[in-house]
Design a protein around this motif. Structure first.
Motif, short mmCIF file in Angstrom:
data_model
loop_
_atom_site.label_atom_id
_atom_site.label_comp_id
_atom_site.label_asym_id
_atom_site.label_seq_id
_atom_site.Cartn_x
_atom_site.Cartn_y
_atom_site.Cartn_z
N SER A 1 0.83 -1.20 0.00
CA SER A 1 0.00 0.00 0.00
C SER A 1 0.87 1.26 0.00
O SER A 1 0.58 2.23 -0.72
N GLY A 2 1.94 1.25 0.78
CA GLY A 2 2.79 2.43 0.90
C GLY A 2 3.60 2.74 -0.33
O GLY A 2 3.93 3.91 -0.60
N PHE A 3 3.95 1.71 -1.12
CA PHE A 3 4.81 1.93 -2.29
C PHE A 3 4.05 1.83 -3.61
O PHE A 3 4.66 1.64 -4.67
N GLY A 4 2.74 1.94 -3.57
CA GLY A 4 1.98 2.10 -4.80
C GLY A 4 1.60 0.83 -5.54
O GLY A 4 1.24 0.90 -6.72
N ARG B 1 -7.18 -0.37 2.59
CA ARG B 1 -6.88 0.57 1.51
C ARG B 1 -6.39 -0.12 0.24
O ARG B 1 -6.31 0.53 -0.82
N ILE B 2 -6.05 -1.39 0.31
CA ILE B 2 -5.53 -2.09 -0.86
C ILE B 2 -6.19 -3.46 -0.95
O ILE B 2 -6.38 -4.13 0.07
N VAL C 1 11.84 -4.06 0.74
CA VAL C 1 13.05 -3.59 0.07
C VAL C 1 12.82 -3.54 -1.44
O VAL C 1 13.18 -2.56 -2.12
N THR C 2 12.22 -4.59 -1.99
CA THR C 2 12.01 -4.66 -3.43
C THR C 2 11.01 -3.60 -3.89
O THR C 2 11.22 -2.92 -4.91
N LEU C 3 9.92 -3.43 -3.16
CA LEU C 3 8.91 -2.44 -3.54
C LEU C 3 9.48 -1.02 -3.48
O LEU C 3 9.14 -0.18 -4.31
N TYR C 4 10.34 -0.77 -2.51
CA TYR C 4 10.96 0.55 -2.42
C TYR C 4 11.82 0.82 -3.66
O TYR C 4 11.78 1.90 -4.26
N ALA C 5 12.63 -0.19 -4.04
CA ALA C 5 13.51 -0.03 -5.21
C ALA C 5 12.67 0.18 -6.48
O ALA C 5 13.02 1.03 -7.33
N ILE C 6 11.59 -0.55 -6.62
CA ILE C 6 10.72 -0.40 -7.80
C ILE C 6 10.07 0.98 -7.80
O ILE C 6 9.97 1.65 -8.84
N ALA C 7 9.61 1.41 -6.62
CA ALA C 7 8.97 2.72 -6.53
C ALA C 7 9.95 3.82 -6.92
O ALA C 7 9.59 4.79 -7.61
N GLN C 8 11.21 3.72 -6.50
CA GLN C 8 12.22 4.71 -6.85
C GLN C 8 12.47 4.73 -8.34
O GLN C 8 12.62 5.80 -8.95
N ALA C 9 12.52 3.55 -8.96
CA ALA C 9 12.75 3.47 -10.39
C ALA C 9 11.58 4.08 -11.17
O ALA C 9 11.77 4.75 -12.19
N ARG C 10 10.37 3.88 -10.66
CA ARG C 10 9.19 4.39 -11.37
C ARG C 10 9.00 5.89 -11.18
O ARG C 10 8.36 6.53 -11.99
N SER C 11 9.55 6.41 -10.10
CA SER C 11 9.40 7.84 -9.87
C SER C 11 10.34 8.66 -10.75
O SER C 11 10.15 9.86 -10.87
#
Length: 319
Positions: free
Chosen positions: A188-191, A219-220, A309-319
């Motif tokens: 939910s936090g990383f989209g 929420r998700i 950890v993985t969701l954070y990395a993906i979120a950074q790449a998508r931003s």
């Protein structure tokens, strides 16, 4: 000697002297009775009995519960109920036993139930024993509603409605509800657009999972699937790349993010179970196995942390 009219079996005469004949009855007996009924409609036919037996079997056979929901759950004990109410987990009612000692925890539970508008019901102690299955309830229990699961295909529709590339997290036999809750919170936090879990041999949305999600479960969407491998293939057919997290992955997470388009396109992240990781068939079905670099190779991350950890990395790449 008696006349013919007095012999046994002789045709009797009516009071007016007219003989009652059988011609009318015979003519009616010769009239057609319509088409012959089908075999299943004839009471003494084998086909009719088989059909009746089949109907009885269908009536008495237990109905399969929908995979989209779980049975309602009871949380028993004063500390447990207060924790559930504090975490904002939805409940359908708070139950207190008659004559229960009013202490600070009980008053806190009453106050929070009133603030959330939850029904507060007083029942006998024996009735509370029965409802909670004999749990040690200390005179206080809360009933959680059954969780309504989404359909796994709905997660793609949710991404399409938002005009975004799908990002879905799938869990392979994660049995710890706290890990499930942690994954739901990170998703939910990383989209992410939803979480998929197997219907069997995996944690479901219990009170522990709700608590670990810190309310994110509201929420998700969380979806259940009967066959995770089949669902992964369905996501692949819909254009998603499926990556599985594994200690011996072919590429590392930074390499996945660095390769153009891999992290930014429609993506499904598969997280393995505690201790065993990904199942063989699930790993073979994934398009890519990805590892998370660790300084000490003896260390491993649990499912909740690995997903975060993985969701954070993906979120950074998508931003």
């Amino acid at each position: 000697m008696p006349g013919n009219s007095q012999r046994k079996g002789a045709i009797k005469k009516s009071g007016k002297g007219a003989t009652v004949g059988s011609g009318g009855r015979v003519r009616r007996g010769l009239e057609g009775k319509g088409p012959t009924p089908a075999a299943k409609d004839r009471p003494y036919h084998k086909a009719h009995k088989d059909a009746k037996r089949s109907d009885r079997t269908e009536t008495t056979r237990p109905k399969r519960r929908s995979a989209k929901s779980t049975e309602a759950e009871w949380v028993a004990g004063r500390n447990s109920v207060v924790e559930v109410l504090s975490a904002g987990i939805p409940v359908t009612g708070v139950y207190v036993a008659e004559g229960a000692e009013r202490d600070g925890r009980l008053r806190d539970a009453f106050k929070m139930a009133a603030e959330h508008g939850y029904p507060l019901l007083e029942v006998t102690r024996s009735e509370l024993d029965r409802m909670t299955g004999g749990a040690v309830h200390q005179g206080l229990a809360a009933r959680l509603p059954s969780y309504e699961y989404a359909h796994a295909d709905d997660l793609l529709a949710r991404a399409a409605e938002a005009g975004e590339k799908a990002l879905i997290v799938a869990l392979d036999s994660v049995t710890d509800p706290r890990n499930l809750g942690a994954v739901v919170r990170s998703a939910s936090g990383f989209g992410a657009h939803g979480v998929v879990i197997p219907e069997r041999r995996a944690a479901g949305m219990t009170a522990a999972a709700w608590k670990s999600s810190a309310g994110a479960a509201a929420r998700i969407p969380i979806a259940q699937t009967v066959n995770l491998v089949r669902q992964i293939k369905a996501y692949q057919a819909a254009g998603c790349m499926v990556v599985g997290l594994a200690a011996d992955g072919d590429i590392s997470l930074p390499e996945l993010v660095a390769v153009g388009g891999l992290a930014t396109g429609p993506l499904v992240i598969v997280v393995g179970s505690e201790g065993k990781g990904l199942g063989r068939l699930v790993a073979e079905t994934c398009d890519q196995l990805v590892s998370i670099p660790m300084h000490n190779q003896l260390e491993s991350l649990n499912a909740g942390v690995a997903a975060s950890v993985t969701l954070y990395a993906i979120a950074q790449a998508r931003s």
